[in-house]
Design an enzyme around this catalytic site. Sequence first.
Site, PDB file in Angstrom:
ATOM      1  N   SER A 139       0.837  -1.198   0.000  1.00  0.00           N
ATOM      2  CA  SER A 139       0.000   0.000   0.000  1.00  0.00           C
ATOM      3  C   SER A 139       0.875   1.252   0.000  1.00  0.00           C
ATOM      4  CB  SER A 139      -0.969  -0.046   1.180  1.00  0.00           C
ATOM      5  OG  SER A 139      -2.021   0.879   1.002  1.00  0.00           O
ATOM      6  N   ASP A 265      -9.513  -3.885  -6.153  1.00  0.00           N
ATOM      7  CA  ASP A 265      -8.999  -3.181  -4.981  1.00  0.00           C
ATOM      8  C   ASP A 265      -9.813  -1.898  -4.772  1.00  0.00           C
ATOM      9  OD1 ASP A 265      -7.549  -1.651  -3.136  1.00  0.00           O
ATOM     10  OD2 ASP A 265      -5.609  -2.193  -3.971  1.00  0.00           O
ATOM     11  N   HIS A 291      -7.819  -5.194  -1.396  1.00  0.00           N
ATOM     12  CA  HIS A 291      -6.647  -4.386  -1.016  1.00  0.00           C
ATOM     13  C   HIS A 291      -5.835  -5.157   0.011  1.00  0.00           C
ATOM     14  CE1 HIS A 291      -4.289  -0.721  -0.630  1.00  0.00           C
ATOM     15  NE2 HIS A 291      -4.305  -0.909   0.693  1.00  0.00           N
TER      16      HIS A 291
END
Length: 318
Positions: A139, A265, A291
């Site tokens: 991320s 995502d 995600h």
Amino acid sequence: MHYSSPWWLTGGHLQTIYPATLMRKPEVALRRERWTTPDQDFIDVDFLDGEAGKPFLVLFHGLEGSSNSHYARALMHKLKSLGWSGAVPHFRGCSGEPNQAPRFYHSGDAQEINWIIRRLHSQFTAAHPQAKFYASGVSLGGNALLRWLGESQSSASIVDAACAVSAPLNLTNSGATLSRGFNRIYTKNFLQTLKPKCLHKLTQFPKLFDRERMLSAKNLYEFDNVVTAPLHGYRDVDDYWHRASACWVLNEIQVPTLVLNAQNDPFMPAQFLPKSASTYVTLDYPQHGGHVGFAQGAFPSKLDWLPEKIISHLQAHG
């Protein structure tokens, strides 16, 4: 390695939330070191000590993540089973203790990534000069790692191979997406921990930013505009989100790198995923996974697929 989501785990939101909040995280014991930063602040780095001569993998966590995040625990557990060494450096303020400088961390922090990687590389290779040295990021940490790889170009070759998972490659589009509909639940979760950190920062440095504007921020756009952007040298949130996005440097990367993003995502929808990159970069966009989810197998499922995917890429290209 192809990813197939469990039949009962449908949609990007469920594939994101279930692994992060409800799945059992494997136990792994880590050793902590505190490092003094070049600006006399500190970061905490959690280490997994492996076998002599085997590879080392550093993992940069996501926004408000830590070595206790589900993906970090799963990856370090896998490394332990292989005898590899590893480390999870905590971005400033993420190790459980407020940092001391008038700054936090951000998605484009290539300078911080550079300092951490070069110190880790020097420390590890001094004892294991022939061992492979790898880097990964998840991320926000994945975006920051990609920024470093692209900005450093050939000087990033101290890393044998790299992997970025679920990186918000275009922060402008990702930030806008997180401000809409059900996605606002993720933003609310982030702000619940970011805002108390900011209140503490104001006790250290009064008038560092506008307290009331920070507290009234309803999304990451408003928060980053009053806190993150000005604290880290950007003109405003639009300047920050544009200049810090990794999508602009993918063509500059000169280290074998996997960019793994699920098409469902919620943080980075398929229509915003880059279509091209340098020949060193593998763009892998499975249809499902959410995600940083990628749960696998029958209920209650396991977190094994993502660590195995990362390690498979590193071994094949590093």
